[in-house]
Motif scaffolding. Structure first.
Motif, PDB file in Angstrom:
ATOM      1  N   ASP A 244      -6.908  37.208  30.798  1.00 18.11           N
ATOM      2  CA  ASP A 244      -6.132  37.861  29.838  1.00 18.11           C
ATOM      3  C   ASP A 244      -7.075  38.500  28.905  1.00 18.11           C
ATOM      4  O   ASP A 244      -6.719  39.360  28.176  1.00 18.11           O
ATOM      5  CB  ASP A 244      -5.578  36.846  28.664  1.00 18.11           C
ATOM      6  CG  ASP A 244      -6.547  35.594  28.155  1.00 18.11           C
ATOM      7  OD1 ASP A 244      -7.486  35.365  28.715  1.00 18.11           O
ATOM      8  OD2 ASP A 244      -6.243  35.315  27.090  1.00 18.11           O
ATOM      9  N   GLY A 245      -8.282  38.854  29.686  1.00 18.66           N
ATOM     10  CA  GLY A 245      -9.171  40.114  28.941  1.00 18.66           C
ATOM     11  C   GLY A 245      -9.182  41.081  29.996  1.00 18.66           C
ATOM     12  O   GLY A 245     -10.225  42.075  29.838  1.00 18.66           O
ATOM     13  N   SER A 246      -8.402  41.211  31.041  1.00 18.03           N
ATOM     14  CA  SER A 246      -8.392  42.247  32.238  1.00 18.03           C
ATOM     15  C   SER A 246      -8.152  43.593  31.707  1.00 18.03           C
ATOM     16  O   SER A 246      -8.910  44.419  32.081  1.00 18.03           O
ATOM     17  CB  SER A 246      -7.607  41.998  33.400  1.00 18.03           C
ATOM     18  OG  SER A 246      -7.934  40.627  33.863  1.00 18.03           O
ATOM     19  N   GLY A 247      -7.076  43.789  30.806  1.00 22.04           N
ATOM     20  CA  GLY A 247      -6.858  45.136  30.258  1.00 22.04           C
ATOM     21  C   GLY A 247      -7.962  45.878  29.464  1.00 22.04           C
ATOM     22  O   GLY A 247      -8.423  46.786  29.465  1.00 22.04           O
ATOM     23  N   GLU A 248      -8.599  44.604  28.483  1.00 24.81           N
ATOM     24  CA  GLU A 248      -9.819  44.913  27.856  1.00 24.81           C
ATOM     25  C   GLU A 248     -11.117  45.627  28.743  1.00 24.81           C
ATOM     26  O   GLU A 248     -11.721  46.387  28.482  1.00 24.81           O
ATOM     27  CB  GLU A 248     -10.254  43.996  27.042  1.00 24.81           C
ATOM     28  CG  GLU A 248     -11.405  44.292  26.012  1.00 24.81           C
ATOM     29  CD  GLU A 248     -11.068  45.276  24.854  1.00 24.81           C
ATOM     30  OE1 GLU A 248     -12.235  45.786  24.176  1.00 24.81           O
ATOM     31  OE2 GLU A 248      -9.832  45.564  24.900  1.00 24.81           O
ATOM     32  N   PHE A 249     -11.279  44.998  29.886  1.00 25.46           N
ATOM     33  CA  PHE A 249     -12.456  45.146  30.658  1.00 25.46           C
ATOM     34  C   PHE A 249     -12.068  46.633  31.379  1.00 25.46           C
ATOM     35  O   PHE A 249     -12.999  47.209  31.597  1.00 25.46           O
ATOM     36  CB  PHE A 249     -12.372  44.157  31.615  1.00 25.46           C
ATOM     37  CG  PHE A 249     -13.750  43.996  32.613  1.00 25.46           C
ATOM     38  CD1 PHE A 249     -14.879  43.886  32.330  1.00 25.46           C
ATOM     39  CD2 PHE A 249     -13.496  44.651  33.673  1.00 25.46           C
ATOM     40  CE1 PHE A 249     -15.958  43.972  33.186  1.00 25.46           C
ATOM     41  CE2 PHE A 249     -14.818  45.018  34.508  1.00 25.46           C
ATOM     42  CZ  PHE A 249     -15.986  44.686  34.147  1.00 25.46           C
ATOM     43  N   ALA A 250     -10.662  46.797  31.738  1.00 26.21           N
ATOM     44  CA  ALA A 250     -10.572  48.023  32.257  1.00 26.21           C
ATOM     45  C   ALA A 250     -10.648  49.006  31.282  1.00 26.21           C
ATOM     46  O   ALA A 250     -11.357  50.150  31.673  1.00 26.21           O
ATOM     47  CB  ALA A 250      -9.037  48.095  32.888  1.00 26.21           C
ATOM     48  N   TYR A 251     -10.510  48.934  30.175  1.00 23.73           N
ATOM     49  CA  TYR A 251     -10.542  49.761  29.020  1.00 23.73           C
ATOM     50  C   TYR A 251     -11.916  50.225  28.914  1.00 23.73           C
ATOM     51  O   TYR A 251     -12.413  51.477  28.694  1.00 23.73           O
ATOM     52  CB  TYR A 251      -9.826  49.360  27.712  1.00 23.73           C
ATOM     53  CG  TYR A 251      -9.877  50.514  26.674  1.00 23.73           C
ATOM     54  CD1 TYR A 251      -9.016  51.373  26.449  1.00 23.73           C
ATOM     55  CD2 TYR A 251     -11.224  50.039  25.683  1.00 23.73           C
ATOM     56  CE1 TYR A 251      -9.047  52.188  25.472  1.00 23.73           C
ATOM     57  CE2 TYR A 251     -10.833  51.227  24.508  1.00 23.73           C
ATOM     58  CZ  TYR A 251     -10.079  52.250  24.317  1.00 23.73           C
ATOM     59  OH  TYR A 251     -10.093  52.951  23.308  1.00 23.73           O
ATOM     60  N   ARG A 252     -12.862  49.176  28.932  1.00 30.38           N
ATOM     61  CA  ARG A 252     -14.265  49.318  28.431  1.00 30.38           C
ATOM     62  C   ARG A 252     -15.103  49.695  29.526  1.00 30.38           C
ATOM     63  O   ARG A 252     -16.087  50.487  29.333  1.00 30.38           O
ATOM     64  CB  ARG A 252     -14.778  47.931  27.713  1.00 30.38           C
ATOM     65  CG  ARG A 252     -14.043  47.734  26.391  1.00 30.38           C
ATOM     66  CD  ARG A 252     -14.641  46.378  25.823  1.00 30.38           C
ATOM     67  NE  ARG A 252     -16.005  46.457  25.670  1.00 30.38           N
ATOM     68  CZ  ARG A 252     -17.048  45.345  25.242  1.00 30.38           C
ATOM     69  NH1 ARG A 252     -16.382  44.163  25.351  1.00 30.38           N
ATOM     70  NH2 ARG A 252     -18.267  45.529  25.151  1.00 30.38           N
ATOM     71  N   VAL A 253     -14.790  49.122  30.900  1.00 28.04           N
ATOM     72  CA  VAL A 253     -15.710  49.290  31.943  1.00 28.04           C
ATOM     73  C   VAL A 253     -15.141  50.181  33.086  1.00 28.04           C
ATOM     74  O   VAL A 253     -15.767  51.312  33.425  1.00 28.04           O
ATOM     75  CB  VAL A 253     -16.065  48.040  32.448  1.00 28.04           C
ATOM     76  CG1 VAL A 253     -16.903  48.195  33.746  1.00 28.04           C
ATOM     77  CG2 VAL A 253     -16.885  47.102  31.582  1.00 28.04           C
ATOM     78  N   GLY A 254     -13.755  50.240  33.268  1.00 33.26           N
ATOM     79  CA  GLY A 254     -13.186  50.990  34.406  1.00 33.26           C
ATOM     80  C   GLY A 254     -13.618  50.697  35.670  1.00 33.26           C
ATOM     81  O   GLY A 254     -13.704  51.730  36.516  1.00 33.26           O
ATOM     82  N   LEU A 255     -13.882  49.351  36.050  1.00 31.72           N
ATOM     83  CA  LEU A 255     -14.398  49.234  37.384  1.00 31.72           C
ATOM     84  C   LEU A 255     -13.547  47.799  37.827  1.00 31.72           C
ATOM     85  O   LEU A 255     -13.403  47.115  36.946  1.00 31.72           O
ATOM     86  CB  LEU A 255     -15.901  48.906  37.488  1.00 31.72           C
ATOM     87  CG  LEU A 255     -16.840  50.095  37.340  1.00 31.72           C
ATOM     88  CD1 LEU A 255     -18.366  49.716  37.618  1.00 31.72           C
ATOM     89  CD2 LEU A 255     -16.548  51.158  38.362  1.00 31.72           C
ATOM     90  N   PRO A 256     -13.218  47.590  39.117  1.00 33.56           N
ATOM     91  CA  PRO A 256     -12.739  46.498  39.347  1.00 33.56           C
ATOM     92  C   PRO A 256     -13.882  45.416  39.269  1.00 33.56           C
ATOM     93  O   PRO A 256     -15.187  45.558  39.451  1.00 33.56           O
ATOM     94  CB  PRO A 256     -12.708  46.614  41.109  1.00 33.56           C
ATOM     95  CG  PRO A 256     -12.428  47.958  41.395  1.00 33.56           C
ATOM     96  CD  PRO A 256     -13.215  48.682  40.276  1.00 33.56           C
ATOM     97  N   GLY A 257     -13.450  44.382  38.833  1.00 29.22           N
ATOM     98  CA  GLY A 257     -14.485  43.290  38.318  1.00 29.22           C
ATOM     99  C   GLY A 257     -14.060  41.955  38.632  1.00 29.22           C
ATOM    100  O   GLY A 257     -12.897  41.780  38.398  1.00 29.22           O
ATOM    101  N   LYS A 258     -14.833  40.986  38.960  1.00 26.74           N
ATOM    102  CA  LYS A 258     -14.285  39.578  38.580  1.00 26.74           C
ATOM    103  C   LYS A 258     -15.549  38.605  38.106  1.00 26.74           C
ATOM    104  O   LYS A 258     -16.658  38.746  38.284  1.00 26.74           O
ATOM    105  CB  LYS A 258     -14.122  38.821  40.004  1.00 26.74           C
ATOM    106  CG  LYS A 258     -13.478  37.475  39.759  1.00 26.74           C
ATOM    107  CD  LYS A 258     -12.162  37.392  39.688  1.00 26.74           C
ATOM    108  CE  LYS A 258     -12.129  36.059  38.967  1.00 26.74           C
ATOM    109  NZ  LYS A 258     -12.241  35.719  37.730  1.00 26.74           N
ATOM    110  N   SER A 259     -14.915  38.112  36.937  1.00 23.99           N
ATOM    111  CA  SER A 259     -15.930  37.091  36.131  1.00 23.99           C
ATOM    112  C   SER A 259     -15.874  35.679  36.627  1.00 23.99           C
ATOM    113  O   SER A 259     -14.891  35.270  37.269  1.00 23.99           O
ATOM    114  CB  SER A 259     -15.503  37.258  34.534  1.00 23.99           C
ATOM    115  OG  SER A 259     -14.134  36.577  34.430  1.00 23.99           O
ATOM    116  N   GLY A 260     -16.969  35.032  35.867  1.00 25.28           N
ATOM    117  CA  GLY A 260     -16.868  33.378  36.132  1.00 25.28           C
ATOM    118  C   GLY A 260     -17.559  32.827  34.851  1.00 25.28           C
ATOM    119  O   GLY A 260     -18.261  33.381  34.140  1.00 25.28           O
TER     120      GLY A 260
END
Length: 310
Positions: A244-260
């Motif tokens: 549920d933080g994917s939109g924020e990550f796209a907004y701030r970073v703008g790269l495909p990413g996967k967290s753990g």
């Protein structure tokens, strides 16, 4: 622009001095004791040049980042039939939420929330004993990284099995709708061991290079997935890789990413670099606090965002 080596070193120094480092995932006992002081970063460029800083060679539990590799393997095994059992839409919910499974009749929103990854583990079990499926995942990641030192931390896997009551509930709920084809304990055995993969930032960045290189493993020149499938895995990482933080990550970073929840993030700058960061302190949504900040600063200084016109 400064050299990439200087940028990576500068970011690591900034992260070492950062006062607010988040909180560790204390619901998994082995993760609860990892010092918040850690920060590592590795950036592997398209030509194979690797820039590292901080604790880039410190092993950590990659947890849900493993879902990227499991998804890649499952797509190779069953193809696009996979999407009949798992969606590819953002969930807007926490990674371990059970809410949507009721209305969507046991079909998880995407393969990166826990419910979706459990179904992917079930697919990887087809025709295998759990030990064989786990071994296949480990061999695959070792081959991608060209490093046989990668291992599964049995203590972490055991701790996850002992504390994973929500995951047990998710698996049983999915099974009740007929979307789990193997016994719950066997599927979860694969899932818990997959999440217990232990890697360094250097190893993780190398393992992700096929997603940067159109599906080709640059170390071998061999195709891991088609270029189209690599693009689509990256797309799901962009929209769903941070829950549920994917939109924020796209907004701030703008790269495909996967967290753990071990504090790692794998990020892909297509055609340019595969990036791994690790800092065990998490933000409120379960993503690495300093890892996200480090990636934000990296794209600011390199222009690597997929939304950048260059």
């Amino acid at each position: 622009m400064d050299s990439l080596a200087a940028i990576v070193a500068d970011i690591a120094a900034e992260m070492a001095a950062a006062p607010d480092r988040g909180a560790v995932a204390d619901y998994i006992p082995p993760l609860a004791t990892v010092p918040l002081s850690h920060f590592g970063m590795a950036v592997v460029e398209a030509d194979g040049t690797c820039h590292v800083a901080g604790d880039a060679d410190q092993t950590f539990s990659i947890q849900s980042i493993s879902k990227v590799f499991a998804l890649t393997l499952a797509l190779g095994a069953v193809g696009d039939q996979l999407w009949r059992r798992v969606g590819r839409e953002p969930s807007g919910s926490a990674f371990n939420s059970i809410v949507q499974l009721e209305t969507e009749r046991g079909v998880p929103r995407n393969p990166f929330i826990n419910a979706g990854a459990i179904v992917v583990s079930d697919m990887l079990l087809a025709g295998y004993a759990p030990r064989e499926a786990i071994g296949e995942i480990l061999r695959f990641v070792r081959a991608l990284a060209n490093d046989d030192a990668i291992f599964i931390d049995e203590a972490v896997a055991l701790a996850e099995a002992g504390s994973g009551f929500r995951n047990i509930a998710l698996a049983n709920y999915i099974r009740a709708f007929g979307n789990l084809h193997h016994p719950v304990e066997r599927t979860l055995g694969v899932y818990f061991h997959q999440c217990a993969l232990a890697m360094t930032c250097r190893q993780l960045a190398h393992a992700g290079r096929y997603l940067m290189a159109g599906g080709i493993n640059p170390a071998t020149g061999r195709s891991v997935v088609s270029a189209q499938r690599a693009r689509r895995i990256n797309a799901v990482m962009m929209t769903c890789g941070h829950y549920d933080g994917s939109g924020e990550f796209a907004y701030r970073v703008g790269l495909p990413g996967k967290s753990g929840v071990g504090g790692g993030i794998l990020a892909i700058a297509p055609g340019k670099a595969s990036i791994a960061v690790w800092s065990p302190g998490l933000n409120a949504r379960g993503n690495s606090q300093l890892g996200t900040l480090a990636l934000e600063r990296l794209v600011q200084r390199t222009g690597w965002s997929v939304f950048d016109p260059d």
